[in-house]
Design an enzyme around this catalytic site. Sequence first.
Site, mmCIF file in Angstrom:
data_model
loop_
_atom_site.group_PDB
_atom_site.id
_atom_site.type_symbol
_atom_site.label_atom_id
_atom_site.label_comp_id
_atom_site.label_asym_id
_atom_site.label_seq_id
_atom_site.Cartn_x
_atom_site.Cartn_y
_atom_site.Cartn_z
ATOM 1 N N ASP A 285 0.822 -1.214 0.000
ATOM 2 C CA ASP A 285 0.000 0.000 0.000
ATOM 3 C C ASP A 285 0.854 1.261 0.000
ATOM 4 O OD1 ASP A 285 -2.940 -0.940 0.370
ATOM 5 O OD2 ASP A 285 -1.808 -2.138 1.802
ATOM 6 N N ASP A 291 5.043 -0.965 4.657
ATOM 7 C CA ASP A 291 3.910 -1.415 5.467
ATOM 8 C C ASP A 291 3.875 -2.927 5.643
ATOM 9 O OD1 ASP A 291 3.395 -1.118 2.608
ATOM 10 O OD2 ASP A 291 1.409 -1.911 3.020
ATOM 11 N N ASP A 328 8.073 -19.999 1.972
ATOM 12 C CA ASP A 328 6.942 -19.832 1.050
ATOM 13 C C ASP A 328 6.968 -20.848 -0.086
ATOM 14 O OD1 ASP A 328 9.281 -18.277 0.292
ATOM 15 O OD2 ASP A 328 8.114 -17.644 -1.441
ATOM 16 N N HIS A 435 41.477 -16.722 16.231
ATOM 17 C CA HIS A 435 42.410 -17.203 17.251
ATOM 18 C C HIS A 435 43.031 -18.548 16.886
ATOM 19 C CE1 HIS A 435 38.823 -19.471 18.834
ATOM 20 N NE2 HIS A 435 39.759 -20.370 19.065
ATOM 21 N N ASP A 482 36.325 -12.410 15.897
ATOM 22 C CA ASP A 482 37.119 -13.646 15.870
ATOM 23 C C ASP A 482 36.841 -14.418 14.573
ATOM 24 O OD1 ASP A 482 38.752 -15.723 16.641
ATOM 25 O OD2 ASP A 482 37.325 -16.603 18.056
ATOM 26 N N SER A 579 37.286 -25.023 18.073
ATOM 27 C CA SER A 579 37.345 -23.644 17.596
ATOM 28 C C SER A 579 37.465 -23.577 16.081
ATOM 29 C CB SER A 579 38.532 -22.927 18.224
ATOM 30 O OG SER A 579 38.288 -22.670 19.582
#
Length: 637
Positions: A285, A291, A328, A435, A482, A579
């Site tokens: 709209d 909207d 969808d 790291h 990191d 890690s």
Amino acid sequence: MKPARRLLLFLLVVGSQSVIVTDTEELSEVKNSTNQEPPTTSSPHTSPPHTSPAPPVTDEFWGLAECQNKRLTRLSCDRLFCPPWQRCVEGRCSCKPAYQCPPVDAASVCGRDHRRYRSYCQVMAVSCQRKTPIMSHFGSKCDDQHQKFSSSLDKDTGYVQVFVPEDGGKGEELLVCGRLWDTASANVACREAGELMGAGSAGFVSRDSLVVGGADTHLPKSCVNVRCHGYEMSLAECEIHNKEEDVTVAVATCYNSTQESRDCGFRCSNMKCVAMNRTCDGVDDCGDRSDEMCCKKCRGSAFLCRSGVCVHADSLSDEVMDCLSGEDESEGLKTAQTETLNGPPPPPVLSPEFISPRKETRNNRLFLDSKLSCGIPNTTVVTSERGRSSRVRRVVGGVEASPTQIQWQVAVQERRKIDCGGAYLGGCWVLTAAHCVRPTASAFKIKFSLWRKTQAQGTTDIVPVEKILIHPRYKASTYENDIALIQLKKLPFTEQCLEENPAVTAVCVPWTENLFQANHSCSISGWGRMADGRSSRVLRWANVSLIDGCERFYGDRFTPGMLCAGDLEGNVDSCQGDSGGPLVCQDALGVAYLWGIVSWGERCGQPGFPGIYTKVAHYFEWIRFHTGWGAVTRFNT
């Protein structure tokens, strides 16, 4: 605070659980925020009066708190897909050059400039760049001897009339039918008539009432249905189909800001005022779609995407993804639509004399998708330890992976030691934690398709490293930023960095932080410590849930660019040895995205302290800058 997680799975759980840029949109850039008062000025010797900001406008449908003040529009590609003629750059859809449109088998298009364009995508790209409507009609005879598409909106009665050319040089004057007409289409008609703010109202009346009301008695007796998304600058760019006779016809009144109520129900990002009950209904709209961008639920038959965007019911199961995570177009939605008797009616069958822009867009999307190979494992090579072929069977909790199951998982080997993992992005790129690495590339090798930590298998590849790019704002003391990119060395006399390997698949890189929401179930993997404190000899994986509001656990140690996942009881977590490894989430279509990188946490599996991961989407532009588009994008190329 515990040290950074040096690779993955603290496994206490055993057993089962799991646009076009329109003038109106540019207008919004220089206007005030949607729900804020205009800025005030004051003398340098006096303090401005204290004023409280107006409370945000909301109701049970519209008003997600985290996005109300962001002035989101259809160009906000962290909430919506860009069309094929645009690309997502820094959270905003930007025009592509026309030559970057996919070279699909497409219908040619005649422009109003008498030029012939290769495809709908190409003419829309030119329109996007020039900010003016270019398209006339689908066809190949485009010289100035052939009449072009035109439209008119009668200011007195509001009826809309179009001339639709045929490729043979003829054409027909037609009214627009009222059956599919809505404010999104009326916005396009008004913009084409020079009213940049679009329509104030849209409706339909009988043709006879127009004649009685004083309209031209020679009005066409036939009409065509028109359905627009709202981004179009001309009705020529919309779906035009199903010619009918003796039915209701579309009418529109263009927006007049001087006539709007002082008590505005909803103020659009472009400063247009619409009624609150017209938000979150799947219809644009506002004219910039603001909207529909911050919805808690949708009105009527509209469909709510997980990112908070409402899409029109006729966008469901049409083979074009509108929701970021594909819900969808999911199989579950298709099944539900088949089983329910109260679902939205099927869209009208397209008339054969008109070509569908939606079909052209669908073909472009399918082509782009076929060129982007990421996030879908090759199940034909998933094997058990004995080498027998089998499909991946998801076991919730913490379990050993099959030898070729997690195909984007890599091991980062420094000298002869593996303390970290990583994720393959495609091409010559691997992503890991900062790291985990040092700038000395010669000290590292990347192992692909490794299952046993200390023993290669038949599908294992070992690739030397060309370069290591640590994020420039990485702070070792706090683990902020990191993240690091590893560029692999190319094979001799080729642009490739590893041999073709059916047991290696790239994971997709998310370009928006809104792709997955809290409580979404994702997976972690690595060779880290287990519940008994020993490091795992084989690759293991587990499901974890995304957790919102991590500040309540870690305070100011939790910074932008971080996310947390696990469970608050500490039953599943990443741990020392994990890690740099991947936290991977799947969308509704089963496509896997690298959502996080194992970073740090408060001891392994500590109740109330879920694991902390680097949020990959937060660093999309940094990743894209170094890797280029091909390795990191999906549906946004």
